[in-house]
Design an enzyme around this catalytic site. Structure first.
Site: not given
Ligand code: GLY
Length: 399
Positions: A110, A175
């Protein structure tokens, strides 16, 4: 008669353009007022707001690491950009300083989300050399998670937490497309193409394996790190392995639009357009354009909406609209008008001082259902600024 009808349509068009532009200014003022209240609370405790708990208290970001920690400082940078009020700059710097040291973390994908939204916006606006170095360090940490045999950056580690219980070896989630912008930018900053090449490899592998025939995407693809083969296609935050999790579709749309921005490779533009088509043509979405949390959730219409997915989609479409021959302006206006309505925008001083209501974090985990989220607010403000900038050039209004 024809002339009269034509004049009336032009009159309606002008009226609708003016009203959305006025609405955008009003919404930016609302955002400033509401988030000033949230900022006051955040500054008192020196914490970064994330969402609201079941007990109706602000839930602050986890100080050890939180994938959402970049969004509130990023929102402050946007508000500084638009108001030139130094209080937002001071706040952004103070908030992002709290997680500067996370730039060394190599156990999480992230970093792109976190550093691009905070230090990335800060660097774009101020040209601060220290911010630049932090972005480079974060990108160096992120690329340690790239495996050339797989052709992707690994999303989650699988040795702890709920991820350890899924039997995955090398999970990659849609993501993760959102972490590529940091890599493209760091290649531009440093002149070193290694970051960009990794971003391109990741985007290409994802293009090959993450999408279905109808251009919806799976959430998780698990790879075999020995062979690079796909082991399984599953979900983590969606309704089922075969379903289309709404925010995942929005991440894909945004991610491929960004890939096109940096590479001008037509296949990324095509993919972004295909995902946009999937999202915008989905009949299950109510007429206000705010999707249910998953397009295939079993109890529609009695399922929560996900406002964060709509905000990300609006912002992504505003960029895609600049590159595409397709005309997304009416869809953009529809979503922005809906988000601005009382149904989704909180009244001043309510909603624990977050801006938007009714998002979903992870329904299958029972987390953050029908709540405000810092990233819904971030992408909404980004969309409002993008709309305003496009409006200045009469791009959207003239179409
Ligand atoms: N991992 C990012 C989200 O929950 O959208």
């Amino acid at each position: 008669m024809l002339k009269l009808a034509l004049s009336f349509s032009i009159f309606l068009l002008i009226l609708s353009c003016n009203s959305i532009e006025k609405l955008t200014d009003t919404q930016i003022t609302n955002a400033k007022n509401q988030l000033s209240l949230l900022l006051e609370e955040a500054m008192q405790v020196n914490r970064i707001p994330r969402t609201v708990t079941k007990e109706n208290k602000i839930r602050w970001c986890n100080q050890d690491f939180d994938w959402t920690e970049g969004f509130f400082p990023g929102t402050c940078w946007y508000l500084y950009e638009i108001t030139n009020d130094n209080k937002w700059k001071i706040a952004a710097e103070k908030m992002q300083l709290q997680f500067e040291e996370h730039k060394y973390k190599t156990n999480n994908h992230d970093l792109g989300f976190i550093y691009n939204t905070s230090y990335g916006n800060g660097y774009r606006i101020t040209n601060n050399n220290n911010f630049k170095q932090i972005l480079i360090t974060a990108a160096n940490s992120l690329i340690t998670r790239f495996d050339p045999d797989v052709g992707c950056i690994q999303s989650w580690d699988v040795n702890s937490g709920w991820q350890a219980k899924r039997g995955w070896k090398y999970p990659v989630i849609i993501d993760n497309m959102m972490n590529l912008e940091l890599l493209f930018k760091v290649s531009e900053i440093t002149g070193d193409n290694k970051y960009k090449n990794i971003a391109i490899a990741h985007a290409d592998t994802t293009l090959k394996n993450h999408f279905r025939e109808d251009n919806s995407s799976f959430h998780v693809i698990d790879y075999d790190p020995e062979t690079g083969e796909v082991r399984s296609k599953e979900t983590a935050q969606g309704f089922s392995d075969q379903s289309s999790w709404a925010r995942g579709q929005a991440w894909g749309l945004y991610g491929y639009t960004v890939c096109y921005r940096f590479t001008k490779d037509e296949k990324y533009l095509e993919q972004a357009q295909k995902v946009a088509k999937y999202i915008l043509n989905h009949k299950i979405t109510p007429s206000d354009g705010i999707p249910y949390w998953d397009y295939n959730a079993s109890n529609i219409p009695n399922e929560p909406r996900d406002v964060s997915a709509a905000a990300i989609t609006a912002s992504a479409l505003l960029e895609l609209d600049k590159y595409s021959q397709e005309d997304y302006s009416s869809e953009i206006k529809k979503i922005l008008k809906s988000l601005a309505s009382d149904s989704y925008t909180a009244k001043l001083g309510t909603n624990n001082n977050f801006l938007l209501k009714h998002s979903v974090g992870s329904l299958p985990h029972g987390h953050e259902i029908n709540v405000p989220l810092n990233y819904a607010d971030y992408y909404y403000i980004e969309a409002l600024l993008r709309y305003k900038k496009a409006g200045d050039k009469h791009k959207i209004a003239d179409k």
